[in-house]
Enzyme design. Sequence first.
Site, PDB file in Angstrom:
ATOM      1  N   ASP A 222      60.273 -73.756 105.079  1.00 18.78           N
ATOM      2  CA  ASP A 222      61.299 -73.810 104.041  1.00 18.78           C
ATOM      3  C   ASP A 222      61.878 -72.423 103.778  1.00 18.78           C
ATOM      4  O   ASP A 222      63.099 -72.248 103.671  1.00 18.78           O
ATOM      5  CB  ASP A 222      60.710 -74.353 102.739  1.00 18.78           C
ATOM      6  CG  ASP A 222      60.758 -75.867 102.649  1.00 18.78           C
ATOM      7  OD1 ASP A 222      61.471 -76.493 103.456  1.00 18.78           O
ATOM      8  OD2 ASP A 222      60.089 -76.428 101.767  1.00 18.78           O
ATOM      9  N   LEU A 223      61.013 -71.434 103.634  1.00 17.81           N
ATOM     10  CA  LEU A 223      61.481 -70.085 103.311  1.00 17.81           C
ATOM     11  C   LEU A 223      62.283 -69.492 104.466  1.00 17.81           C
ATOM     12  O   LEU A 223      63.330 -68.864 104.250  1.00 17.81           O
ATOM     13  CB  LEU A 223      60.293 -69.186 102.970  1.00 17.81           C
ATOM     14  CG  LEU A 223      59.524 -69.584 101.704  1.00 17.81           C
ATOM     15  CD1 LEU A 223      58.305 -68.696 101.516  1.00 17.81           C
ATOM     16  CD2 LEU A 223      60.415 -69.506 100.481  1.00 17.81           C
TER      17      LEU A 223
END
Length: 415
Positions: free
Chosen positions: A181-182
Amino acid sequence: MGALNGLKVLDLSRILAGPFCTQMLADLGAEVWKIEPPRGDDTRSWGPPFVRPKASGAPGWEVAAAGESAYYLSCNRGKKSVVVNLKDPRGQQIVQELARQADVLVENYKTGDLARYGLDYASLSQLNPGLIYLSITGYGQNGPRAMEPGYDVAIQGLCGIMSVTGEPEGPPMRVPVAWIDLMTGMNGAIAVLAALQERSRSGLGQHLDLALFDVGLAAMVNLAQSYLLTGQLPERLGNAHPQIVPYGAFEAADGWFMLTIGNDEQYRRVCEATGHVELWEDARFQTNAGRVTHRAELLPRLEAILRTRPRREWLERFSKAGVPVTPVNNLAEALAEPQAQARGMLQQVQHPWLGTVPLLGSPLAHFSRSPAQVQSPPPLLGEHTLEVLCTALGLCPEEVAALEAAGVVKTCPSP
């Protein structure tokens, strides 16, 4: 003045990948309109921990069973929260009008979902041909999995990272932070900035199709390339490195530290610092390729030596010898590192409900003229609905009140 001052971003994303992307843009000076449903971003309910003002009425905040979630606070600073019910045609029209004025739109709905509301790229590009429209999905806009929802942990399993994470005899392990996600959020910010640069030449926006799966697979870098060349699957090595030895976590008499040997000269210095030059004089260990080949013979001998002295002594010895070495910190120790203080990685912001709240800083805060900075605290749900609808769309307070009475929008009363 941030580097992106004047840029308007319409944020229809939630959870982490999209909000992390738009938080980066906000840190760099963009004005981010965070569109939330009446219930709010899902992460507002992800906890504990939650925090609220002290029950005693004294200044400050306390950990509680309900309130603002730490998860939400971690990835939404610098934005303006606007609550709009997209299921209502009037709410769809509000977002369409905001899209007319936006430079960038970021969304992470499932593939095709926003077309139901007339908020897909094909529809909005007719209203604003210069719009940069970033779609973040689990698997992208095409392919056999395109219609499936995507979650970080599921993609970690699919892209291969879990197969090489953990101890050799243990089960597959995920990276505890939502790693994909990051990275997707960061790739999203890069994609937006690249598309803006292209727009400065063409005058046109475009649709950016970004998938968590693509990002996770690309992030396998050297492990994937090694497999493509050799056909040999990488194994789980715990904290060790598949192509560098010694490299990883080692146990001292009273704790753990990281020893990261990047070349043969550094390895020679390690042997001298430990007082065991025989580990250098052994021809098998004088090159990295030799040490990788003979890791099973070298590492047990080195590990036994390192367990004989306290961690502090090894840190001092290796640091003096010019060898990269760090302690294995817990999070409290990491945040207390003098380097974190020197780099401004801890920030204090004034939250309208909680008072002074600590947040992580931005790693982009060291531009010489236009550094990233925490522009404002993470917003309360609907905190800026009235402001944005009045200033951006020219509605009067009475019109906003009527829309709120009809369930189309929601404002936030002053704390």
